[in-house]
Design a protein around this motif. Structure first.
Motif, PDB file in Angstrom:
ATOM      1  N   CYS A   1       0.849  -1.190   0.000  1.00  0.00           N
ATOM      2  CA  CYS A   1       0.000   0.000   0.000  1.00  0.00           C
ATOM      3  C   CYS A   1       0.880   1.233   0.000  1.00  0.00           C
ATOM      4  CB  CYS A   1      -0.919   0.006   1.223  1.00  0.00           C
ATOM      5  SG  CYS A   1      -2.084   1.400   1.244  1.00  0.00           S
ATOM      6  N   THR A   2       0.415   2.291  -0.600  1.00  0.00           N
ATOM      7  CA  THR A   2       1.157   3.549  -0.594  1.00  0.00           C
ATOM      8  C   THR A   2       1.133   4.150   0.813  1.00  0.00           C
ATOM      9  OG1 THR A   2      -0.831   4.791  -1.220  1.00  0.00           O
ATOM     10  CG2 THR A   2       0.585   4.020  -2.998  1.00  0.00           C
ATOM     11  N   SER A   3       2.235   4.787   1.198  1.00  0.00           N
ATOM     12  CA  SER A   3       2.337   5.405   2.520  1.00  0.00           C
ATOM     13  C   SER A   3       1.695   6.787   2.488  1.00  0.00           C
ATOM     14  CB  SER A   3       3.806   5.511   2.942  1.00  0.00           C
ATOM     15  OG  SER A   3       4.544   6.256   1.982  1.00  0.00           O
ATOM     16  N   GLN A   4       0.398   6.776   2.372  1.00  0.00           N
ATOM     17  CA  GLN A   4      -0.365   8.016   2.227  1.00  0.00           C
ATOM     18  C   GLN A   4      -1.235   8.231   3.449  1.00  0.00           C
ATOM     19  OE1 GLN A   4      -2.767   8.012  -1.264  1.00  0.00           O
ATOM     20  NE2 GLN A   4      -3.392  10.145  -1.092  1.00  0.00           N
ATOM     21  N   SER A   5      -1.201   9.430   4.000  1.00  0.00           N
ATOM     22  CA  SER A   5      -2.021   9.758   5.161  1.00  0.00           C
ATOM     23  C   SER A   5      -3.203  10.608   4.718  1.00  0.00           C
ATOM     24  CB  SER A   5      -1.201  10.513   6.208  1.00  0.00           C
ATOM     25  OG  SER A   5      -1.991  10.819   7.335  1.00  0.00           O
ATOM     26  N   LEU A   6      -4.415  10.125   4.997  1.00  0.00           N
ATOM     27  CA  LEU A   6      -5.632  10.830   4.620  1.00  0.00           C
ATOM     28  C   LEU A   6      -6.382  11.263   5.873  1.00  0.00           C
ATOM     29  CD1 LEU A   6      -6.853   8.355   1.842  1.00  0.00           C
ATOM     30  CD2 LEU A   6      -5.493  10.438   1.534  1.00  0.00           C
ATOM     31  N   VAL A   7      -7.228  12.256   5.719  1.00  0.00           N
ATOM     32  CA  VAL A   7      -8.044  12.743   6.829  1.00  0.00           C
ATOM     33  C   VAL A   7      -9.503  12.738   6.397  1.00  0.00           C
ATOM     34  CG1 VAL A   7      -8.569  14.697   8.330  1.00  0.00           C
ATOM     35  CG2 VAL A   7      -6.191  14.170   7.770  1.00  0.00           C
ATOM     36  N   LYS A   8     -10.363  12.181   7.238  1.00  0.00           N
ATOM     37  CA  LYS A   8     -11.788  12.118   6.944  1.00  0.00           C
ATOM     38  C   LYS A   8     -12.575  12.675   8.114  1.00  0.00           C
ATOM     39  CE  LYS A   8     -15.466   8.853   5.655  1.00  0.00           C
ATOM     40  NZ  LYS A   8     -15.776   7.429   5.381  1.00  0.00           N
ATOM     41  N   LYS A   9     -13.646  13.405   7.818  1.00  0.00           N
ATOM     42  CA  LYS A   9     -14.513  13.928   8.868  1.00  0.00           C
ATOM     43  C   LYS A   9     -15.456  12.825   9.356  1.00  0.00           C
ATOM     44  CE  LYS A   9     -14.468  18.711   7.230  1.00  0.00           C
ATOM     45  NZ  LYS A   9     -15.286  19.875   6.789  1.00  0.00           N
ATOM     46  N   VAL A  10     -15.548  12.694  10.672  1.00  0.00           N
ATOM     47  CA  VAL A  10     -16.414  11.702  11.293  1.00  0.00           C
ATOM     48  C   VAL A  10     -17.351  12.427  12.258  1.00  0.00           C
ATOM     49  CG1 VAL A  10     -16.538   9.630  12.726  1.00  0.00           C
ATOM     50  CG2 VAL A  10     -14.633   9.927  11.118  1.00  0.00           C
ATOM     51  N   THR A  11     -18.645  12.203  12.106  1.00  0.00           N
ATOM     52  CA  THR A  11     -19.635  12.847  12.969  1.00  0.00           C
ATOM     53  C   THR A  11     -20.076  11.881  14.053  1.00  0.00           C
ATOM     54  OG1 THR A  11     -20.413  14.293  11.193  1.00  0.00           O
ATOM     55  CG2 THR A  11     -21.895  13.972  13.063  1.00  0.00           C
ATOM     56  N   VAL A  12     -20.094  12.349  15.288  1.00  0.00           N
ATOM     57  CA  VAL A  12     -20.521  11.532  16.419  1.00  0.00           C
ATOM     58  C   VAL A  12     -21.667  12.237  17.134  1.00  0.00           C
ATOM     59  CG1 VAL A  12     -18.251  10.499  16.724  1.00  0.00           C
ATOM     60  CG2 VAL A  12     -18.827  12.574  17.970  1.00  0.00           C
ATOM     61  N   LYS A  13     -22.510  11.446  17.788  1.00  0.00           N
ATOM     62  CA  LYS A  13     -23.667  11.982  18.507  1.00  0.00           C
ATOM     63  C   LYS A  13     -23.517  11.652  19.989  1.00  0.00           C
ATOM     64  CE  LYS A  13     -27.932  13.800  17.888  1.00  0.00           C
ATOM     65  NZ  LYS A  13     -28.289  14.950  17.049  1.00  0.00           N
ATOM     66  N   LEU A  14     -23.533  12.677  20.835  1.00  0.00           N
ATOM     67  CA  LEU A  14     -23.430  12.471  22.270  1.00  0.00           C
ATOM     68  C   LEU A  14     -24.792  12.142  22.863  1.00  0.00           C
ATOM     69  CD1 LEU A  14     -21.088  15.439  23.280  1.00  0.00           C
ATOM     70  CD2 LEU A  14     -20.472  13.144  22.501  1.00  0.00           C
ATOM     71  N   ARG A  15     -24.789  11.494  24.025  1.00  0.00           N
ATOM     72  CA  ARG A  15     -26.042  11.161  24.690  1.00  0.00           C
ATOM     73  C   ARG A  15     -26.686  12.388  25.323  1.00  0.00           C
ATOM     74  NH1 ARG A  15     -26.361   5.138  27.049  1.00  0.00           N
ATOM     75  NH2 ARG A  15     -25.330   4.060  25.318  1.00  0.00           N
ATOM     76  N   ARG A  16     -25.876  13.355  25.682  1.00  0.00           N
ATOM     77  CA  ARG A  16     -26.409  14.608  26.215  1.00  0.00           C
ATOM     78  C   ARG A  16     -25.544  15.743  25.706  1.00  0.00           C
ATOM     79  NH1 ARG A  16     -23.614  16.233  30.999  1.00  0.00           N
ATOM     80  NH2 ARG A  16     -22.207  14.612  31.838  1.00  0.00           N
ATOM     81  N   PRO A  17     -26.043  16.981  25.720  1.00  0.00           N
ATOM     82  CA  PRO A  17     -25.259  18.105  25.190  1.00  0.00           C
ATOM     83  C   PRO A  17     -23.890  18.228  25.843  1.00  0.00           C
ATOM     84  CG  PRO A  17     -27.529  18.769  25.544  1.00  0.00           C
ATOM     85  CD  PRO A  17     -27.396  17.394  26.141  1.00  0.00           C
ATOM     86  N   LEU A  18     -22.931  18.666  25.070  1.00  0.00           N
ATOM     87  CA  LEU A  18     -21.552  18.781  25.537  1.00  0.00           C
ATOM     88  C   LEU A  18     -21.422  19.699  26.749  1.00  0.00           C
ATOM     89  CD1 LEU A  18     -18.506  18.243  25.112  1.00  0.00           C
ATOM     90  CD2 LEU A  18     -18.498  20.219  23.561  1.00  0.00           C
ATOM     91  N   GLY A  19     -22.116  20.845  26.712  1.00  0.00           N
ATOM     92  CA  GLY A  19     -21.993  21.804  27.806  1.00  0.00           C
ATOM     93  C   GLY A  19     -20.564  22.297  27.939  1.00  0.00           C
ATOM     94  N   GLU A  20     -20.047  22.310  29.160  1.00  0.00           N
ATOM     95  CA  GLU A  20     -18.687  22.772  29.403  1.00  0.00           C
ATOM     96  C   GLU A  20     -17.708  21.611  29.568  1.00  0.00           C
ATOM     97  OE1 GLU A  20     -18.556  25.529  32.616  1.00  0.00           O
ATOM     98  OE2 GLU A  20     -19.838  26.986  31.622  1.00  0.00           O
TER      99      GLU A  20
END
Length: 294
Positions: free
Chosen positions: A250-269
């Motif tokens: 495999c080519t030694s290539q570094s890629l970046v992908k956006k991943v969306t996650v959903k929390l069980r409750r709002p992040l807050g502080e």
């Protein structure tokens, strides 16, 4: 200064990460593959009630863009390309930094003073392009303010307001000198494996406070990144891994992908932490990292 509340109840909710290989951390701690979820729990526990967490809650750490675009940006593809290429054309003298520090003010009335950078220093963070393509023309600059998202919620911070030719409102860039990065109360993992890698950074926090998008790294010959979440009382810990890797060439290539996650409750502080680094997830703005970096 507002009182700091000790956070003693973890209330952990975790998704386990399993795989193959070994992880090592400073101080002789040895993390087996099936213990990567335990690593996230240790990170959360290390931050609970720590002096570093106290500094986070009482300080100024940016969680949003240091730059805000003019209303209606961009009018055309040329301007969009210019901004993406960081090409600017300066047609005005730039003010020096005021001698007095600037005031950061939160919605709860708390405030902190920080040194200010000059308009030239702020402009140089914008104008990093080195090509002959289209450019955005700056015709003026003055000191004003902007609203940003920080570790303590929304705050009004000093900002340099750059007048851009063709736009009715200015391009704003934070004028506050960032504080020193925080030192994590727990060491980073020494070696990356497919089962645990550092996040590339935080991308966005939705208005609902529960939907977060992070940037995760992976290679050119795998099935992409996965991000597991552990929610604690005072923090949210992300564990990034790489799915579907193979042993073939495999080519030694570094890629970046956006991943969306959903929390069980709002992040807050709550603090956003990276299980690999043991520190806050870095926020990478258009041109520079926020102070809560690695």
């Amino acid at each position: 200064m507002r009182s700091y509340k000790l956070l003693v109840t973890l209330g952990l909710v975790a998704a386990a990460v399993v795989g193959c290989g070994d992880l090592s951390v400073p101080g002789g701690e040895h993390v087996r593959d099936d213990d990567t979820a335990e690593r996230a729990r240790r990170v959360a526990a290390a931050w609970e009630g720590s002096e570093t967490a106290r500094a986070w809650y009482q300080g100024y750490y940016l969680l949003g863009d240091a730059v805000q675009l003019p209303d209606g940006a961009f009018h055309n593809d040329a301007d969009k390309r210019a901004y993406a290429a960081q090409n600017f054309d300066l047609r005005t003298p730039l003010p020096d930094a005021p001698k007095k520090p600037g005031r950061i003010r939160w919605t709860d009335g708390e405030a902190l003073s920080f040194p200010l950078i000059s308009a030239r220093a702020a402009y140089d963070k914008l104008d990093r392009g080195e090509n002959s393509g289209p450019a955005l023309t700056v015709t003026g600059a003055r000191l004003g303010s902007m609203t940003v998202l920080t570790s303590r919620g929304k705050a009004t911070v000093p900002a340099w307001l750059f007048t851009v030719k063709g736009y009715d409102t200015p391009l704003k860039r934070v004028a506050v000198t960032p504080p020193k990065p925080l030192r994590s109360p727990i060491g980073a993992v020494q070696h990356e494996t497919d089962e645990l890698v550092p996040l590339d950074g935080l991308d966005t926090i939705a208005r609902d406070g529960r939907t977060l998008t992070v940037r995760a790294k992976h290679g050119a010959c795998d099935d992409g990144p996965a991000v597991d979440v552990l929610e604690a009382e005072g923090s949210v810990v992300f564990s990034a891994s790489i799915r579907g890797t193979s042993d073939g060439p495999c080519t030694s290539q570094s890629l970046v992908k956006k991943v969306t996650v959903k929390l069980r409750r709002p992040l807050g502080e709550r603090i956003l932490l990276d299980a690999f680094t043991g520190g806050p997830v870095p926020y990478e703005g258009p041109y520079s990292a926020s102070p809560n970096s690695r």
